[in-house]
Design a protein around this motif. Structure first.
Motif, mmCIF file in Angstrom:
data_model
loop_
_atom_site.group_PDB
_atom_site.id
_atom_site.type_symbol
_atom_site.label_atom_id
_atom_site.label_comp_id
_atom_site.label_asym_id
_atom_site.label_seq_id
_atom_site.Cartn_x
_atom_site.Cartn_y
_atom_site.Cartn_z
ATOM 1 N N VAL A 38 10.492 1.711 -17.558
ATOM 2 C CA VAL A 38 9.541 2.811 -17.377
ATOM 3 C C VAL A 38 8.214 2.301 -16.797
ATOM 4 O O VAL A 38 7.583 2.986 -15.980
ATOM 5 N N HIS A 39 7.813 1.085 -17.158
ATOM 6 C CA HIS A 39 6.571 0.537 -16.597
ATOM 7 C C HIS A 39 6.749 0.243 -15.097
ATOM 8 O O HIS A 39 5.845 0.477 -14.304
ATOM 9 N N LYS A 68 -3.285 1.676 -5.580
ATOM 10 C CA LYS A 68 -3.598 2.351 -4.314
ATOM 11 C C LYS A 68 -4.823 1.761 -3.614
ATOM 12 O O LYS A 68 -5.327 2.331 -2.651
ATOM 13 N N LEU A 127 7.378 6.761 -1.440
ATOM 14 C CA LEU A 127 6.425 6.508 -2.534
ATOM 15 C C LEU A 127 5.217 5.698 -2.080
ATOM 16 O O LEU A 127 4.159 5.749 -2.693
ATOM 17 N N TRP A 142 8.816 1.800 -13.180
ATOM 18 C CA TRP A 142 8.895 3.104 -12.504
ATOM 19 C C TRP A 142 7.502 3.687 -12.271
ATOM 20 O O TRP A 142 7.244 4.270 -11.225
ATOM 21 N N VAL A 143 6.639 3.515 -13.263
ATOM 22 C CA VAL A 143 5.262 4.019 -13.107
ATOM 23 C C VAL A 143 4.631 3.351 -11.887
ATOM 24 O O VAL A 143 4.076 4.016 -11.010
ATOM 25 N N ALA A 144 4.734 2.024 -11.841
ATOM 26 C CA ALA A 144 4.128 1.286 -10.735
ATOM 27 C C ALA A 144 4.764 1.700 -9.405
ATOM 28 O O ALA A 144 4.066 1.882 -8.402
ATOM 29 N N ARG A 145 6.074 1.860 -9.433
ATOM 30 C CA ARG A 145 6.781 2.201 -8.188
ATOM 31 C C ARG A 145 6.377 3.568 -7.677
ATOM 32 O O ARG A 145 6.172 3.762 -6.473
ATOM 33 N N THR A 146 6.249 4.542 -8.584
ATOM 34 C CA THR A 146 5.866 5.883 -8.112
ATOM 35 C C THR A 146 4.427 5.892 -7.603
ATOM 36 O O THR A 146 4.078 6.716 -6.774
ATOM 37 N N PHE A 147 3.608 4.954 -8.082
ATOM 38 C CA PHE A 147 2.251 4.865 -7.527
ATOM 39 C C PHE A 147 2.251 4.124 -6.187
ATOM 40 O O PHE A 147 1.220 4.007 -5.554
ATOM 41 N N GLY A 148 3.403 3.580 -5.809
ATOM 42 C CA GLY A 148 3.535 2.942 -4.500
ATOM 43 C C GLY A 148 3.488 1.422 -4.522
ATOM 44 O O GLY A 148 3.262 0.800 -3.490
#
Lengths: 247, 259
Positions: free
Chosen positions: B156-157, A103, A72, B159-165
């Motif tokens: 869920v918040h 990012k 990720l 997870w959002v941050a995590r998937t954005f890295g």
């Protein structure tokens, strides 16, 4: 010409204790493909997506994005969840730019990218609003705009329109197709709504009941814009419905 | 706007009813002797006179207010600056929680007043010992509320941050802390209330100034008018500080209370 493989999933297995949810699932997703995943209720569709992004640790198998193990931090992935995931303390503009901030995209570039997607989803006028001032459909648009703003190489969507009424759903589905065509992002879209899958997809992956495997991959060659009353559309919808039936 | 004005009128009505009943009971019906329970007019007169008159307790009202603010704000700010980060760290870092929690759980039930003798031995009878008693009263509210605020972070918040890295610390600063802010500020408000009310107890520690000291002195001097004037000042300053904090809350907490 066949485009290159974006995501390669090999023998993906996920267990919760003794419960086997995903059983050696293998499939490929081409670059720029719009893949819909359908399956019976409770078959583990969300687990499937969460395992793909490693939000859940997988039990065994391999997931490759661009030939590398999914990471990720390195791969540009965006995920739209079933529930509302806007950050209530941020304005629409800040919400849309959230992923770009993570990012480390520079401020001027971020503003430009946010502006682009706000225009497409028609939220420019509401940039300074907070989520508690928006309707459900607008919230969903913010989430979609946030995902597309980062120009993700892979976009995962987990029943994002499940809680919307039919009119809003169609409108947002059209917006999604417009964004997908403009950006060329690879999309994996999970839904329990077969009509939605036929309306959006290029390919449909039909899952079985638990322990989940892939029943069939159905190709969708219908032209766009699609009409749900078109005989070809109805025939494909019926075909997928037959495949999904477990009773 | 019209509704707000109507509610304001209701609040004013409550205050005036109490004042009228008090005035009626003391000045008109004389149900209680004025030396035991003075009338509101007398209390108001004392309140005004105390602005420049150091009698009978040795300092004017502004001097007492400044002394009390110095003690209570020192203790309160210590409680905020130590309690809030501690609560956040305990909620976010599991290992730290395991490390700090037994100690905190042991300290939490001890009332601030029970610390007074130890504080005198440790810090003498200056500002510090009183500030420490107030610190211990406000610290708990800050820790508990910050801890609960962080724990309310939606998966869920994250997870959002995590998937954005986003990494762990980035998720803490960009998701968990903003989520916790409304409760952190509630904690700060509760702490302000408890620190201000711990004031009288803290000023029992050999003071020469302060609202608590003024009240205690006038009990010995049998001056209920000064006692009530002191109580009214404590209430008013407390309400003013709470109002200041609500201004800060309005600036900091955006998008409504969401946790």
């Amino acid at each position: 010409m066949e485009s290159k493989v974006k995501v390669k999933v090999t023998d993906l297995t996920k267990c919760f204790g003794d419960l086997l949810v995903l059983d050696k699932v293998s499939f490929d997703v081409r670059e720029g493909e719009f893949l819909c995943v359908v399956g019976p209720t409770g078959c583990g569709k969300t687990t499937f997506l969460n395992s793909l992004t490693k939000l859940y640790d997988i039990t065994s198998g391999e997931i490759l994005v661009n030939g590398e193990s999914v990471d990720l931090m390195r791969h540009n992935i965006a995920y739209i969840f079933q529930e509302n995931s806007t950050m209530p303390w941020l304005t629409v503009e800040q919400n849309v730019g959230f992923g770009l901030g993570v990012k480390r995209v520079s401020d001027p570039q971020r503003r430009e990218m946010v502006e682009d997607v706000l225009d497409i989803v028609g939220l420019g006028k509401f940039r300074d609003y907070y989520p508690n001032q928006l309707s459900m459909s607008m919230l969903q648009r913010v989430v979609i705009a946030r995902a597309f703003a980062t120009r993700p190489e892979l976009l995962l969507m987990d029943e994002p329109y499940g809680q919307l009424d039919i009119e809003l759903r169609f409108r947002l589905e059209d917006e999604l197709v417009k964004l997908w065509e403009k950006t060329g992002t690879t999309v994996i879209f999970i839904t329990h709504n077969i009509e939605e899958a036929v309306y959006l997809s290029e390919n449909i992956l039909v899952l079985t009941n638990k322990p989940t495997t892939i029943k069939k991959r159905v190709e969708n060659r219908l032209g766009r814009p699609r009409n749900i009353a078109d005989p070809g559309f109805v025939a494909l919808r019926n075909q997928v419905t037959e495949l999904i039936k477990w009773w | 706007m019209k509704k707000d004005r109507r509610y304001l009128l209701l609040s004013l009505l409550a205050v005036s009813t109490v004042l009228a009943a008090w005035w009626l009971a003391t000045d008109i019906l004389k149900l209680v002797p004025s030396t035991t329970f003075p009338s509101p007019v007398k209390v108001l007169r004392t309140l005004v006179i105390k602005f420049w008159d150091p009698n009978p307790d040795g300092a004017t009202l502004p001097q007492h207010v400044i002394a009390s603010l110095q003690v209570s704000l020192t203790g309160y700010l210590m409680g905020v600056f130590i309690g809030v980060p501690l609560g956040i760290c305990m909620a976010w870092f599991t290992r730290f929680d395991w490390f700090a929690r037994p100690l905190f759980d042991m300290l939490r039930p001890i009332p601030g007043i029970a610390w007074i003798p130890l504080m005198i031995i440790l810090f003498g009878i200056g500002v510090m010992s009183k500030a420490m008693v107030i610190f211990l009263s406000s610290f708990t509210a800050c820790v508990v509320n910050s801890y609960s605020g962080i724990k309310q972070t939606k998966a869920v918040h994250l997870w959002v941050a995590r998937t954005f890295g986003a990494g762990n610390l980035e998720m803490l600063f960009k998701i968990a802390i903003p989520t916790s802010l409304p409760l952190v500020l509630t904690g700060m408000r509760v702490a302000l209330g408890s620190s201000w009310s711990a004031l009288v107890a803290a000023e029992l520690l050999a003071s020469t100034q302060g609202l608590g000291f003024m009240i205690m002195q006038c009990r010995g001097l049998y001056r209920p008018d000064v006692i009530i004037a002191g109580m009214i000042t404590i209430g008013s300053v407390g309400a003013f500080l709470t109002w200041l904090l609500s201004l800060l809350e309005r600036r900091v907490v955006k998008g409504g209370r969401f946790s």
